[in-house]
Design a protein around this motif. Sequence first.
Motif, PDB file in Angstrom:
ATOM      1  N   PRO A 105     -13.411   8.663  11.902  1.00 49.96           N
ATOM      2  CA  PRO A 105     -13.212   8.049  10.570  1.00 49.96           C
ATOM      3  C   PRO A 105     -11.924   7.245  10.482  1.00 49.96           C
ATOM      4  CG  PRO A 105     -13.840  10.371  10.378  1.00 49.96           C
ATOM      5  CD  PRO A 105     -13.518  10.135  11.825  1.00 49.96           C
ATOM      6  N   TRP A 106     -10.888   7.690  11.188  1.00 49.90           N
ATOM      7  CA  TRP A 106      -9.618   6.979  11.113  1.00 49.90           C
ATOM      8  C   TRP A 106      -9.738   5.590  11.747  1.00 49.90           C
ATOM      9  CZ3 TRP A 106      -5.627   5.353  14.532  1.00 49.90           C
ATOM     10  CH2 TRP A 106      -4.413   5.028  13.900  1.00 49.90           C
ATOM     11  N   GLY A 107     -10.421   5.483  12.881  1.00 46.53           N
ATOM     12  CA  GLY A 107     -10.621   4.177  13.504  1.00 46.53           C
ATOM     13  C   GLY A 107     -11.388   3.239  12.593  1.00 46.53           C
ATOM     14  N   TRP A 108     -12.450   3.772  11.962  1.00 48.22           N
ATOM     15  CA  TRP A 108     -13.217   2.951  11.019  1.00 48.22           C
ATOM     16  C   TRP A 108     -12.339   2.534   9.851  1.00 48.22           C
ATOM     17  CZ3 TRP A 108     -14.319   3.739   5.866  1.00 48.22           C
ATOM     18  CH2 TRP A 108     -15.298   2.909   5.304  1.00 48.22           C
ATOM     19  N   LEU A 109     -11.498   3.436   9.382  1.00 48.16           N
ATOM     20  CA  LEU A 109     -10.644   3.168   8.236  1.00 48.16           C
ATOM     21  C   LEU A 109      -9.607   2.087   8.545  1.00 48.16           C
ATOM     22  CD1 LEU A 109     -10.403   4.305   5.346  1.00 48.16           C
ATOM     23  CD2 LEU A 109      -8.680   5.899   6.207  1.00 48.16           C
ATOM     24  N   VAL A 110      -9.101   2.081   9.770  1.00 41.49           N
ATOM     25  CA  VAL A 110      -8.131   1.048  10.165  1.00 41.49           C
ATOM     26  C   VAL A 110      -8.749  -0.336  10.024  1.00 41.49           C
ATOM     27  CG1 VAL A 110      -6.871   0.070  12.119  1.00 41.49           C
ATOM     28  CG2 VAL A 110      -6.783   2.530  11.692  1.00 41.49           C
ATOM     29  N   ARG A 111      -9.957  -0.496  10.528  1.00 42.74           N
ATOM     30  CA  ARG A 111     -10.596  -1.816  10.425  1.00 42.74           C
ATOM     31  C   ARG A 111     -10.920  -2.152   8.973  1.00 42.74           C
ATOM     32  NH1 ARG A 111     -15.446  -4.371  10.039  1.00 42.74           N
ATOM     33  NH2 ARG A 111     -15.680  -6.304  11.263  1.00 42.74           N
ATOM     34  N   ARG A 112     -11.335  -1.139   8.214  1.00 46.32           N
ATOM     35  CA  ARG A 112     -11.687  -1.374   6.812  1.00 46.32           C
ATOM     36  C   ARG A 112     -10.472  -1.867   6.018  1.00 46.32           C
ATOM     37  NH1 ARG A 112     -16.268  -2.043   3.641  1.00 46.32           N
ATOM     38  NH2 ARG A 112     -15.859  -1.312   1.520  1.00 46.32           N
ATOM     39  N   MET A 113      -9.303  -1.322   6.321  1.00 44.13           N
ATOM     40  CA  MET A 113      -8.108  -1.670   5.565  1.00 44.13           C
ATOM     41  C   MET A 113      -7.403  -2.907   6.101  1.00 44.13           C
ATOM     42  SD  MET A 113      -8.120   0.628   3.223  1.00 44.13           S
ATOM     43  CE  MET A 113      -6.542   0.236   2.460  1.00 44.13           C
ATOM     44  N   LEU A 114      -7.428  -3.102   7.428  1.00 45.18           N
ATOM     45  CA  LEU A 114      -6.609  -4.158   8.030  1.00 45.18           C
ATOM     46  C   LEU A 114      -7.410  -5.207   8.791  1.00 45.18           C
ATOM     47  CD1 LEU A 114      -3.638  -2.022   9.457  1.00 45.18           C
ATOM     48  CD2 LEU A 114      -3.741  -3.281   7.294  1.00 45.18           C
ATOM     49  N   GLY A 115      -8.712  -5.036   8.890  1.00 38.33           N
ATOM     50  CA  GLY A 115      -9.511  -5.988   9.658  1.00 38.33           C
ATOM     51  C   GLY A 115      -9.556  -7.365   9.026  1.00 38.33           C
ATOM     52  N   GLY A 116      -9.774  -8.380   9.862  1.00 38.27           N
ATOM     53  CA  GLY A 116      -9.873  -9.745   9.362  1.00 38.27           C
ATOM     54  C   GLY A 116      -8.541 -10.242   8.837  1.00 38.27           C
ATOM     55  N   ALA A 117      -8.572 -10.793   7.616  1.00 39.42           N
ATOM     56  CA  ALA A 117      -7.352 -11.294   6.969  1.00 39.42           C
ATOM     57  C   ALA A 117      -7.166 -10.551   5.662  1.00 39.42           C
ATOM     58  CB  ALA A 117      -7.461 -12.802   6.729  1.00 39.42           C
ATOM     59  N   PRO A 118      -6.675  -9.311   5.699  1.00 41.03           N
ATOM     60  CA  PRO A 118      -6.564  -8.506   4.486  1.00 41.03           C
ATOM     61  C   PRO A 118      -5.544  -9.089   3.522  1.00 41.03           C
ATOM     62  CG  PRO A 118      -5.379  -7.462   6.284  1.00 41.03           C
ATOM     63  CD  PRO A 118      -6.122  -8.622   6.878  1.00 41.03           C
ATOM     64  N   SER A 119      -5.793  -8.875   2.251  1.00 44.32           N
ATOM     65  CA  SER A 119      -4.848  -9.319   1.245  1.00 44.32           C
ATOM     66  C   SER A 119      -3.593  -8.478   1.304  1.00 44.32           C
ATOM     67  CB  SER A 119      -5.473  -9.189  -0.146  1.00 44.32           C
ATOM     68  OG  SER A 119      -5.716  -7.819  -0.442  1.00 44.32           O
TER      69      SER A 119
END
Length: 524
Positions: free
Chosen positions: A98-112
């Motif tokens: 879950p932590w790995g998924w959460l990292v991408r969810r929060m910081l993936g792409g170009a996060p605000s």
Amino acid sequence: MKTLDHWPVSPWRRSAVAVLAGALPVLAFPGPALWWWAWFALVPWILLARSAPSGKRAAYDGWCGGFGFVLAMHHWLLPNLHVFTFVIAALLGALWVPWGWLVRRMLGGAPSAGRAAAALVVLPSGWLLAELVRSWQGLGGPWGMLGASQWQVAPALRLASVGGVWLLSFLVVAVNVAVAVLVAVRRARVPALAGLLATAAATSAAWVWSPRPDTDERVAIGVVQPGIVAGAGSADRRFDREERLTRRLADRDLDLIVWGESSVGFDLDDRPDLARRLAALSRETGADLLVNVDARRSGRPGIYKSSVLVGPEGPTGDRYDKMRLVPFGEYVPFRSLLGWATSVGKAAGEDRRRGSEQVVMEAGDGLRIGPMVCFESAFPDMSRRLAADGAEVLLAQSSTSTFQHTWAPEQHASLAALRAAETGRPMVHATLTGVSAVYDANGARIGSWLGTGASEARVYEIPLAHGTTPYVRYGDWAVHAALLTLAAWAAAEGVRTGRLRRSGPARPEPPARTAHGSPARPGR
């Protein structure tokens, strides 16, 4: 120029990189003990999971990194558990999915900037969730918690007195997230810097305002470390050596003498001759002895590991039976399913028996001591309970002789510093073969360690402390705050997703049809 987000990497190579990235934090723990490294060690892992092409791949990066972390932290088990060490690492590594998924969810792409700022709280909370689950004794316990790498840093130990090792883990992960944002998310550098400043401010505030233990009288405690005794009849020969070393402590005006785990290999009811010899040592030195009996108990089935207090007249009746056993070392979890581990390594052939409750003993002239046995010093809640019950000195009787030439003895000895700082009580870590160590109520080391090559009896002058730390009073509030943070984030994400679905683009109207019922063509 291609960035990390777009660089083509094969899945197997990416998995190998994730394993290596997850293993990096081990360098912050003893033996290397590069404590400062912990504040940056997660950055490669975070950047890798952030760059994952999908949430599924990020979750897999979390698993691979968790596998690398657990394997590196427990690599010294390999000679004993062999291939099963990899099985354990794979099972526990899944806690970071879950932590790995959460990292991408929060910081993936170009996060605000707002999302990156939220990551400074959400991602450390997710890490604490993984540490909380693996801290269950049946999954191996809280050995190698990230915050434990700061055991020799005075400001960190002060923070431990406020929120325990959990608060340290949270802050270490938060700093790593902030550094990763500074490196990879340009638009969010301002909140990242603000997060770093907030961490520094919180640390400074804890340093200034957290209560310090009040110290007054001192006690003298002797630690007896016999060293390696191997071969046939080792239990008798070890007892003889411990007896000789203890006699050297006569006329030292001691309050207590502590022997290590499994220092007595026979039940004292079955061997009254040993009980008489221990009583004679107590009379000769003028101090009670806390020994550790590892044997089948007379009149009861099974083997117990017990802290036993012996005075001038013999055993006083104070006994503590070890409650939390080492998985595979002292029992095999789900033996009917995992019993095959005994055939590929040195897993326990017979399960030890468990005690039922913690005990505060009164030694000598009223010194209240709280014993734990080996592995139990890794559990913050056990030392916290003993301190709340009135223990003036915490004691851990340990033996890591099986792992004598690995990082395990130093890692184990370092845990006592955290338990001392958390509870505001001095702690003695006494072992058979090293490393033995003593810490004051602030977690600062008293004297020098007794290393793995020592066979010695040494006296430590220990200042007693009074008062209650915030951690003893309020417990694992940092964990509860992390769980509330994750719950609030999940609720906010659910609301946000619902709004997006309701405000999504309307379905396109079907094309107009001709008089014959066929779709009209543009331009006709």
